[in-house]
Each structure stands twice: as structure tokens, then as C-alpha cells.
Design a protein around this motif. Structure first.
Motif, PDB file in Angstrom:
ATOM      1  N   LEU A  52      -4.615   2.129  17.558  1.00  8.71           N
ATOM      2  CA  LEU A  52      -3.876   2.378  16.319  1.00  8.71           C
ATOM      3  C   LEU A  52      -2.657   3.262  16.566  1.00  8.71           C
ATOM      4  CD1 LEU A  52      -6.845   2.830  13.818  1.00  8.71           C
ATOM      5  CD2 LEU A  52      -5.222   0.912  13.928  1.00  8.71           C
ATOM      6  N   GLU A  53      -2.805   4.198  17.500  1.00 10.62           N
ATOM      7  CA  GLU A  53      -1.678   5.059  17.892  1.00 10.62           C
ATOM      8  C   GLU A  53      -0.541   4.238  18.502  1.00 10.62           C
ATOM      9  OE1 GLU A  53      -1.861   8.621  20.664  1.00 10.62           O
ATOM     10  OE2 GLU A  53      -3.487   9.067  19.239  1.00 10.62           O
ATOM     11  N   VAL A  54      -0.891   3.298  19.380  1.00  9.54           N
ATOM     12  CA  VAL A  54       0.104   2.426  20.009  1.00  9.54           C
ATOM     13  C   VAL A  54       0.855   1.627  18.942  1.00  9.54           C
ATOM     14  CG1 VAL A  54       0.397   0.377  21.491  1.00  9.54           C
ATOM     15  CG2 VAL A  54      -1.073   2.251  22.232  1.00  9.54           C
ATOM     16  N   LEU A  55       0.106   1.076  17.985  1.00 12.98           N
ATOM     17  CA  LEU A  55       0.726   0.277  16.930  1.00 12.98           C
ATOM     18  C   LEU A  55       1.623   1.114  16.027  1.00 12.98           C
ATOM     19  CD1 LEU A  55      -2.268  -2.038  15.977  1.00 12.98           C
ATOM     20  CD2 LEU A  55      -0.137  -2.709  17.102  1.00 12.98           C
ATOM     21  N   GLU A  56       1.153   2.291  15.655  1.00 12.93           N
ATOM     22  CA  GLU A  56       1.957   3.158  14.782  1.00 12.93           C
ATOM     23  C   GLU A  56       3.234   3.623  15.477  1.00 12.93           C
ATOM     24  OE1 GLU A  56       1.878   3.808  11.466  1.00 12.93           O
ATOM     25  OE2 GLU A  56       0.373   2.234  11.583  1.00 12.93           O
ATOM     26  N   LYS A  57       3.143   3.931  16.758  1.00 10.71           N
ATOM     27  CA  LYS A  57       4.323   4.345  17.521  1.00 10.71           C
ATOM     28  C   LYS A  57       5.349   3.212  17.561  1.00 10.71           C
ATOM     29  CE  LYS A  57       5.768   6.148  22.003  1.00 10.71           C
ATOM     30  NZ  LYS A  57       5.366   6.472  23.364  1.00 10.71           N
ATOM     31  N   ALA A  58       4.886   1.997  17.815  1.00 11.09           N
ATOM     32  CA  ALA A  58       5.783   0.838  17.853  1.00 11.09           C
ATOM     33  C   ALA A  58       6.416   0.606  16.484  1.00 11.09           C
ATOM     34  CB  ALA A  58       5.017  -0.405  18.299  1.00 11.09           C
ATOM     35  N   LYS A  59       5.610   0.686  15.452  1.00  5.71           N
ATOM     36  CA  LYS A  59       6.083   0.444  14.083  1.00  5.71           C
ATOM     37  C   LYS A  59       7.072   1.519  13.633  1.00  5.71           C
ATOM     38  CE  LYS A  59       4.228  -0.389   9.475  1.00  5.71           C
ATOM     39  NZ  LYS A  59       3.020  -0.459   8.662  1.00  5.71           N
ATOM     40  N   SER A  60       6.877   2.752  14.057  1.00  8.74           N
ATOM     41  CA  SER A  60       7.719   3.860  13.608  1.00  8.74           C
ATOM     42  C   SER A  60       9.156   3.758  14.118  1.00  8.74           C
ATOM     43  CB  SER A  60       7.117   5.198  14.034  1.00  8.74           C
ATOM     44  OG  SER A  60       7.234   5.370  15.432  1.00  8.74           O
ATOM     45  N   ASN A  61       9.382   2.993  15.169  1.00  7.98           N
ATOM     46  CA  ASN A  61      10.724   2.839  15.729  1.00  7.98           C
ATOM     47  C   ASN A  61      11.509   1.686  15.110  1.00  7.98           C
ATOM     48  OD1 ASN A  61      10.461   4.986  17.565  1.00  7.98           O
ATOM     49  ND2 ASN A  61       9.319   3.679  18.962  1.00  7.98           N
ATOM     50  N   ILE A  62      10.916   1.030  14.100  1.00 15.10           N
ATOM     51  CA  ILE A  62      11.551  -0.141  13.492  1.00 15.10           C
ATOM     52  C   ILE A  62      11.766   0.130  11.999  1.00 15.10           C
ATOM     53  CG2 ILE A  62      11.301  -2.600  13.002  1.00 15.10           C
ATOM     54  CD1 ILE A  62       9.307  -2.668  15.412  1.00 15.10           C
ATOM     55  N   ASN A  63      12.985  -0.114  11.546  1.00 15.60           N
ATOM     56  CA  ASN A  63      13.305   0.098  10.132  1.00 15.60           C
ATOM     57  C   ASN A  63      13.833  -1.189   9.515  1.00 15.60           C
ATOM     58  OD1 ASN A  63      12.768   2.932  10.175  1.00 15.60           O
ATOM     59  ND2 ASN A  63      14.714   3.218  11.246  1.00 15.60           N
TER      60      ASN A  63
END
Length: 135
Positions: A52-63
């Protein structure tokens, strides 16, 4: 052209570059983006937290995109086949138009013995596939 772009990531450099490419494609076509990550079912609790950490980190860099994340649980004893099957089933279920996969540039014996998730996915999905390779 593409309405639903699906990418499977891990924590590798080629995966990060593939995510950049998938994001640009989704932005260009105003498509939805689904980011998936596979975890091992052996130690599900700690694997789930890390995944879940990996997914959230990836998602946080996309707007500015509609983003969905999927955590895929695989049985490690089946190796690459389990990973590629989980990704293929998830991408099909999500009705992806394009599957983006990062791949290494292995050759010769190294490729023969280690195989490739990307290579397996080509055999298992019906949507378009983009392989992003770094040298």
C-alpha cells in the motif's frame, strides 16, 4: 485512443520509468490510470502494508488524473507465472485498453534463467501492451 491505462509497478528503476510513460499517455488521452502492485501471500500483513505504501507513493506523484490502485496478492511458489496471471486477470477485469510494463534489458543466459513478467503478459492479455525498457 486509450480510455483506461493499466500499469503494474514494483520498486525498480524500470518500473518508475514505465509509470512516467503510463502517466504521460493517460494525460494525453485524458484516460483513467490504474496502478497495480503485487505482494506475496506468505506474510500478508507486512506485505500488504508495504504494498500500500508503494501504491500511495506512486499515486502521490501524479496530479490531475483519475487514478485507481490495486494490490494483487500472489502465491510466491508459482513465481513469474503467478505474478503475470494476477496482472493479466486484473487488467482484463478493469477493462484496460493499454497495459504498460517496465522491463529490464536482460539477454542470453540471464534472461533464459530468470524469465520475464512482461514476456508472460504478452501471452496472457488481449489489450495493447507497451513495454518500457531501460538499458
Amino acid at each position: 485512443m486509450y480510455k483506461k491505462v493499466y500499469i503494474a509497478i514494483d520498486e525498480s528503476e524500470f518500473s518508475k520509468q514505465a509509470l512516467t510513460v503510463a502517466t504521460k499517455i493517460a494525460e494525453t488521452f485524458k484516460a483513467s490510470l490504474c496502478i497495480a502492485h503485487c505482494i506475496n501471500n506468505d506474510d500478508l500483513e507486512s506485505s500488504q502494508e508495504a504494498g500500500l505504501e508503494v501504491l500511495e507513493k506512486a499515486k502521490s506523484n501524479i496530479n490531475g488524473l483519475e487514478i485507481e490502485t490495486k494490490l494483487l496478492v500472489v502465491d510466491d511458489q508459482y513465481g513469474l507465472n503467478a505474478i503475470s496471471m494476477a496482472i493479466a486477470e486484473s487488467a482484463t477485469e478493469w477493462k484496460a485498453d493499454l497495459l504498460v510494463v517496465g522491463t529490464s534489458n536482460r539477454k542470453g543466459l540471464e534472461r533464459f534463467f530468470s524469465g520475464s513478467v512482461a514476456e508472460e503478459l504478452i501471452k496472457k492479455v488481449d489489450c495493447s501492451i507497451m513495454l518500457v525498457r531501460i538499458s
